[in-house]
Design an enzyme around this catalytic site. Structure first.
Site, short mmCIF file in Angstrom:
data_model
loop_
_atom_site.label_atom_id
_atom_site.label_comp_id
_atom_site.label_asym_id
_atom_site.label_seq_id
_atom_site.Cartn_x
_atom_site.Cartn_y
_atom_site.Cartn_z
N CYS A 1 0.88 -1.30 -0.08
CA CYS A 1 0.09 -0.04 -0.11
C CYS A 1 0.94 1.18 0.14
CB CYS A 1 -0.79 0.11 1.15
SG CYS A 1 -0.12 -0.16 2.96
N CYS B 1 2.52 5.93 8.85
CA CYS B 1 1.49 5.85 7.73
C CYS B 1 0.80 7.19 7.96
CB CYS B 1 0.80 4.62 7.60
SG CYS B 1 -0.57 4.87 6.39
N GLU C 1 0.63 -0.82 16.31
CA GLU C 1 -0.13 0.55 15.77
C GLU C 1 -1.03 0.81 17.04
OE1 GLU C 1 -3.65 1.85 12.94
OE2 GLU C 1 -2.33 0.06 12.10
N ASN D 1 -3.01 -6.95 8.78
CA ASN D 1 -3.72 -7.01 7.71
C ASN D 1 -3.77 -8.26 6.82
OD1 ASN D 1 -2.32 -6.59 5.07
ND2 ASN D 1 -1.14 -5.44 6.59
N SER E 1 2.05 -5.19 3.37
CA SER E 1 3.54 -5.03 3.43
C SER E 1 4.25 -6.34 2.93
CB SER E 1 3.89 -5.22 4.96
OG SER E 1 3.31 -6.19 5.92
#
Length: 317
Positions: free
Chosen positions: A17, A101, A131, A230, A273
């Site tokens: 991404c 990010c 995160e 993810n 990733s």
């Protein structure tokens, strides 16, 4: 011997991404500007292949700031860090570059804005994930409460049920999160949500592509790391969307060939990733054993790009 036929369905979008792309570029540009070693607090992104490649170029990965010498630059990972980390780097007069990010930074800003308005924050996320730690670390202890499941909502002990807001980790399952949000809204009708969905565009797009692909295939392989939130959510989405065999592999060497005996269709995707070179490696591995035809299942086109920090853009001129 004639190889059995296999149709490979490739999810699109898949893989890197914009936030991951930016984070990797930040490390590479920092190495160009300052030379090796450049220190990186935590894995820059959750993929061993990527991390090993950057390590070979001169990046040194550490878990805490006190492992870094003060005379070398340090980079903070794409997942974000608690506010105390850059504050400590400034106190030690270190050169640092924040590779968080921008979509994670947006969640940080939301949480801070709500706190300034006197609201207590409920974060939907996974305990222990970098995160989640980074987002909760933007505010003081007790200002952010963590929930992972609908069951957690039932036992939540809040300061004032009329003064609440929620934010989410950006890499969650869309469907799971919707259930937790519904539970929060049912128990705390006054709770305030984000203006725009916190789950990032890339997570959403990759999950939608898997949902479209799952009913068409006998098995799904998600290329990604075990510690990649993810990527693990993509495995779950594939299973829930109707594919009986949905598995995570880091690369071609991890494929369980015995479990795939007799398949005629296979879906392949990659977490945000995971680089495309690993997708190609998996396709090549199947091409050695099967007569492969490849089709793409495209559900979105991504054109998002994020700029690297100014300190590195200036070096590149």
């Amino acid at each position: 011997m004639t190889k059995p036929a296999l149709t490979l369905y490739l999810a699109a979008p898949r893989g890197f991404c914009a936030g991951v792309d930016r984070a990797i570029k930040i490390v590479e540009m920092a190495l160009e500007k300052w030379g090796a070693p450049v220190f990186v607090r935590h894995e820059i992104v959750h993929n061993r292949f990527v991390v090993d490649g950057l390590r070979d170029k001169g990046a040194v990965f550490v878990e805490e700031l006190d492992e870094c010498p003060t005379d070398r630059p340090v980079i903070f990972s794409a997942h974000g860090v608690p506010k105390a980390v850059p504050a400590e780097a400034e106190r030690r007069e270190m050169v640092f570059v924040d590779a968080t990010c921008p979509l994670v930074s947006k969640v940080h800003i939301e949480a801070e804005r709500h706190a300034e308005e006197g609201l207590q924050i409920v974060m939907i996320g996974h305990a222990g994930h970098p995160e989640t730690i980074g987002t909760m670390g933007q505010l003081s202890d007790g200002d952010v409460l963590l929930v992972e499941t609908v069951a957690d909502v039932a036992t939540l002990d809040v300061r004032d049920p009329e003064r609440l807001a929620y934010v989410t980790q950006t890499t969650l399952s869309i469907d799971d999160t919707a259930g937790v949000v519904a539970a929060l809204q049912a128990r705390f009708p006054a709770i305030i949500g984000p203006h725009k969905e916190d789950i990032c565009y890339a997570t959403t797009n990759r999950q939608e592509a898997v949902k479209a692909m799952a009913p068409m295939v006998d098995a799904i392989l998600v290329i990604g790391a075990p510690n990649s939130s993810n990527s693990r959510r993509l495995v779950e989405v594939g299973a829930r969307a109707g594919c009986d065999y949905s598995q995570l592999v880091q690369r071609a060497g991890d494929i369980d060939w015995r479990a795939l005996e007799g398949i005629t269709t296979l879906g392949i995707t990659a977490g945000a990733s995971a680089p495309e070179v690993l997708v190609r490696e998996v396709i090549d591995a199947f091409s050695e054993r099967y007569e492969v035809s490849v089709e793409q299942v495209e559900t979105a086109i991504e054109r998002v790009e994020f700029k690297v920090p100014r300190v590195l853009r200036e070096a590149a001129k």
